[in-house]
Motif scaffolding. Structure first.
Motif, PDB file in Angstrom:
ATOM      1  N   GLY B 138      20.144  53.430   6.743  1.00  0.00           N
ATOM      2  CA  GLY B 138      20.874  53.578   7.925  1.00  0.00           C
ATOM      3  C   GLY B 138      20.687  54.983   8.530  1.00  0.00           C
ATOM      4  O   GLY B 138      20.514  55.326   9.480  1.00  0.00           O
ATOM      5  N   GLN B 139      21.019  55.952   7.357  1.00  0.00           N
ATOM      6  CA  GLN B 139      20.880  57.393   7.701  1.00  0.00           C
ATOM      7  C   GLN B 139      19.610  57.889   8.043  1.00  0.00           C
ATOM      8  O   GLN B 139      19.279  58.470   9.129  1.00  0.00           O
ATOM      9  CB  GLN B 139      21.490  58.024   6.595  1.00  0.00           C
ATOM     10  N   ASP B 166      20.809  46.242   6.248  1.00  0.00           N
ATOM     11  CA  ASP B 166      21.613  45.340   5.829  1.00  0.00           C
ATOM     12  C   ASP B 166      22.900  45.384   7.025  1.00  0.00           C
ATOM     13  O   ASP B 166      22.755  46.237   8.021  1.00  0.00           O
ATOM     14  CB  ASP B 166      22.458  45.289   4.644  1.00  0.00           C
ATOM     15  N   PRO B 167      23.583  44.088   7.155  1.00  0.00           N
ATOM     16  CA  PRO B 167      24.572  44.232   8.370  1.00  0.00           C
ATOM     17  C   PRO B 167      25.375  45.212   8.663  1.00  0.00           C
ATOM     18  O   PRO B 167      25.671  45.802   9.639  1.00  0.00           O
ATOM     19  CB  PRO B 167      25.425  42.867   7.846  1.00  0.00           C
ATOM     20  N   VAL B 173      23.698  52.126  12.581  1.00  0.00           N
ATOM     21  CA  VAL B 173      22.764  52.463  13.784  1.00  0.00           C
ATOM     22  C   VAL B 173      22.765  52.155  15.033  1.00  0.00           C
ATOM     23  O   VAL B 173      22.913  53.010  15.831  1.00  0.00           O
ATOM     24  CB  VAL B 173      21.411  52.032  12.947  1.00  0.00           C
ATOM     25  N   LEU B 174      23.476  51.048  15.228  1.00  0.00           N
ATOM     26  CA  LEU B 174      23.599  50.452  16.670  1.00  0.00           C
ATOM     27  C   LEU B 174      24.786  51.226  17.433  1.00  0.00           C
ATOM     28  O   LEU B 174      24.841  51.410  18.440  1.00  0.00           O
ATOM     29  CB  LEU B 174      23.774  49.028  16.620  1.00  0.00           C
ATOM     30  N   ASN B 175      25.954  51.402  16.312  1.00  0.00           N
ATOM     31  CA  ASN B 175      26.978  52.203  16.954  1.00  0.00           C
ATOM     32  C   ASN B 175      26.349  53.631  17.345  1.00  0.00           C
ATOM     33  O   ASN B 175      26.728  54.219  18.435  1.00  0.00           O
ATOM     34  CB  ASN B 175      28.159  52.483  15.833  1.00  0.00           C
ATOM     35  N   ALA B 176      25.600  54.250  16.605  1.00  0.00           N
ATOM     36  CA  ALA B 176      24.862  55.351  17.049  1.00  0.00           C
ATOM     37  C   ALA B 176      24.292  55.279  18.136  1.00  0.00           C
ATOM     38  O   ALA B 176      24.372  56.400  19.254  1.00  0.00           O
ATOM     39  CB  ALA B 176      24.175  55.977  15.853  1.00  0.00           C
ATOM     40  N   VAL B 177      23.431  54.414  18.344  1.00  0.00           N
ATOM     41  CA  VAL B 177      22.613  54.249  19.635  1.00  0.00           C
ATOM     42  C   VAL B 177      23.637  54.229  20.730  1.00  0.00           C
ATOM     43  O   VAL B 177      23.605  54.691  21.770  1.00  0.00           O
ATOM     44  CB  VAL B 177      21.867  53.059  19.630  1.00  0.00           C
ATOM     45  N   VAL B 193      19.765  41.592  17.360  1.00  0.00           N
ATOM     46  CA  VAL B 193      21.313  41.558  17.403  1.00  0.00           C
ATOM     47  C   VAL B 193      21.768  41.327  18.605  1.00  0.00           C
ATOM     48  O   VAL B 193      21.944  42.342  19.381  1.00  0.00           O
ATOM     49  CB  VAL B 193      21.649  43.065  16.770  1.00  0.00           C
ATOM     50  N   MET B 194      22.436  40.050  18.853  1.00  0.00           N
ATOM     51  CA  MET B 194      22.571  39.937  20.321  1.00  0.00           C
ATOM     52  C   MET B 194      23.715  40.488  20.832  1.00  0.00           C
ATOM     53  O   MET B 194      23.835  40.756  22.101  1.00  0.00           O
ATOM     54  CB  MET B 194      22.694  38.251  20.406  1.00  0.00           C
TER      55      MET B 194
END
Lengths: 242, 237
Positions: B138-139, B166-167, B173-177, B193-194
């Motif tokens: 993730g990092q 993994d989840p 990562v998605l929070n970072a985006v 990831v809907m």
């Protein structure tokens, strides 16, 4: 059981075995016989290292050329690589060295057997060198190349800052492994009366008849070169692997 | 502030077989466009073509009125790959500074400053001197987002940026985006990831077998018109 203890025990088992063997051979184990022949062995080691180093550099060059040939657009070149590699894989090193020195060399009016012997060693290691170049270059993924293009690196910059630094790190351990193979293989050059370590032992043995001393001395000297080398490889892998 | 304009005319692309069939679509004023569809539907190929990473077999693609093979356009594109795709022999920091120094003409100091500020945005300032293999997936993926940001692109393309995670790392990562929503950048991305698509995108394009089947504002996910998208939405969550 912890790692160090396991290794110490393993070494002890081996040492115990050798102690038993040497005790059985105690009558023949007079290392004093080496006196006066030290220089013979020193010369043997030096020559072994020099010859191996020449073979290392030589086979790196030929291995890289064979790698380029194997990557060629031309079917003929790639076929050459396949045929050459198959022939080498099917040939014992000792046979290659003899053929080079007594058949191929003389066919071209080259009678320096030592030279042809080392050439044989180089030829023999070439496909193995090709393999390590191939695996090193293939470890740089298509996506990395895509990223390099995306960011707009020039060809020179790609090689200088991204490709070569990675390839060198990936290449070093197998390269040193091959060096170890070459050092061990160079013992066979004794059949051409090249004054390397095996030949030194041979001369010593036939003048003093101290067979056990000769063999043990030679063995220990080979191990003193190759084991530090393999330890260095391990260290390098730990420290520098990607 | 830029808003994204995508203009694709009769785009086809062939590897061994044709993977994109005569696509055309025009969009304007979007901020975050999501590509939906099963693996193999052509999302990645379309993203790569829009980012100028691959040259299409035929057709015309312009993004923000610039042809995608225009070198000027390519200089202003950020791309985040499926697996982080950082250069493995360089630290996270050097992954960014190398690009800034060698291809953007930054001085060493300016490059470090810019890289650190982007790594900070992705909460990686304390990891800057580590090699990619010594940080989590993730990092590493966040670092590759920082790398994409650091060249100050107008558009950032993300090609399933979490498919190898993994989840928990996926959320990371998605929070970072999502935190980049107000960065002034536009996004085009493919993901499975809907929930992220619903939260983040303002437009979706649904693809199947190399065709664009349906596209519209994100709300169409809740009431797809075509059978293909209905069946896709029924299978995913």
């Amino acid at each position: 059981m912890n790692k160090i203890l396991s290794h110490v025990l393993a070494v002890l088992v081996f040492v115990a075995f050798m102690v038993y063997v040497l005790l059985q051979q105690a009558a023949f184990l007079d290392f004093g016989r080496l006196q006066g022949y030290e220089w013979l062995f020193v010369e043997g080691i030096i020559n072994t290292i020099i010859l191996s180093f020449i073979a290392l550099v030589g086979s790196m060059i030929t291995g890289f050329l064979l790698f380029l040939i194997s990557k060629s657009k031309f079917e003929l070149f790639r076929a050459f690589d396949t045929v050459f590699t198959e022939i080498i894989y099917g040939t014992p090193l000792l046979v290659m060295i003899m053929i080079m020195a007594f058949v191929i060399g003389p066919a071209f009016n080259i009678y320096q057997r030592a030279f042809m012997g080392v050439t044989g060693l180089i030829v023999y290691i070439t496909p193995y060198m090709k393999n390590i170049f191939r695996s090193a270059f293939s470890s740089i993924t298509d996506e990395q190349f895509m990223a390099m293009d995306l960011f707009g690196f020039t060809s020179y910059q790609k090689y200088r800052y991204i490709i070569v630094p990675q390839v060198v790190r990936i290449l070093m351990p197998p390269l040193m492994n091959n060096f170890s193979l070459i050092i061990k293989g160079s013992a066979l050059l004794n059949v051409l009366s090249v004054r390397e370590l095996f030949y030194a032992h041979h001369i010593f043995k036939s003048t003093t008849y101290a067979t056990v001393v000769a063999l043990m001395t030679m063995w220990v000297l080979y191990i003193l070169i190759t084991i530090p080398l393999s330890q260095f490889i391990r260290y390098f892998e730990r420290r520098w692997s990607l | 502030m830029v808003t994204l304009k995508i203009d694709i005319k009769t785009l086809s692309h062939t590897y061994d077989i044709e993977v994109l069939h005569n696509l055309s679509i025009q969009l304007e004023g979007k901020k975050a466009v999501a590509l939906l569809g099963q693996s193999g539907s052509g999302k990645s190929t379309l993203l790569r073509i829009m980012a100028g990473l691959e040259k299409p077999t035929s057709g015309e693609v312009t993004i923000n009125d610039q042809a995608v093979d225009d070198p000027e356009y390519r200089k202003a594109v950020g791309f985040v790959f499926q697996s982080h795709n950082l250069f493995p022999h360089l630290t996270l920091l050097d992954n960014i500074t190398l690009i800034l120094e060698k291809t953007r003409g930054f001085t060493k100091e300016a490059a470090v400053k810019c890289a650190m500020s982007n790594l900070e945005k992705l909460k990686l300032d304390d990891q800057a001197h580590k090699a990619p293999r010594n940080v989590s997936g993730g990092q590493a993926q966040r670092a590759s987002i920082a790398r994409a940001l650091s060249i100050d692109p107008d558009v950032i393309f993300l090609d399933e940026p979490t498919s190898s995670l993994d989840p928990i790392l996926t959320n990371d990562v998605l929070n970072a985006v999502e935190d980049l929503r107000d960065s002034g950048k536009d996004f085009v991305f493919a993901t499975h990831v809907m929930s992220f698509v619903r939260d983040f995108s303002d437009y979706v394009i649904f693809m199947e077998n190399g065709n664009i089947i349906e596209h519209g504002p994100t709300e169409i996910m809740d009431s797809p018109k075509t059978e293909a998208m209905q069946s896709f939405m029924a299978k995913v969550r």
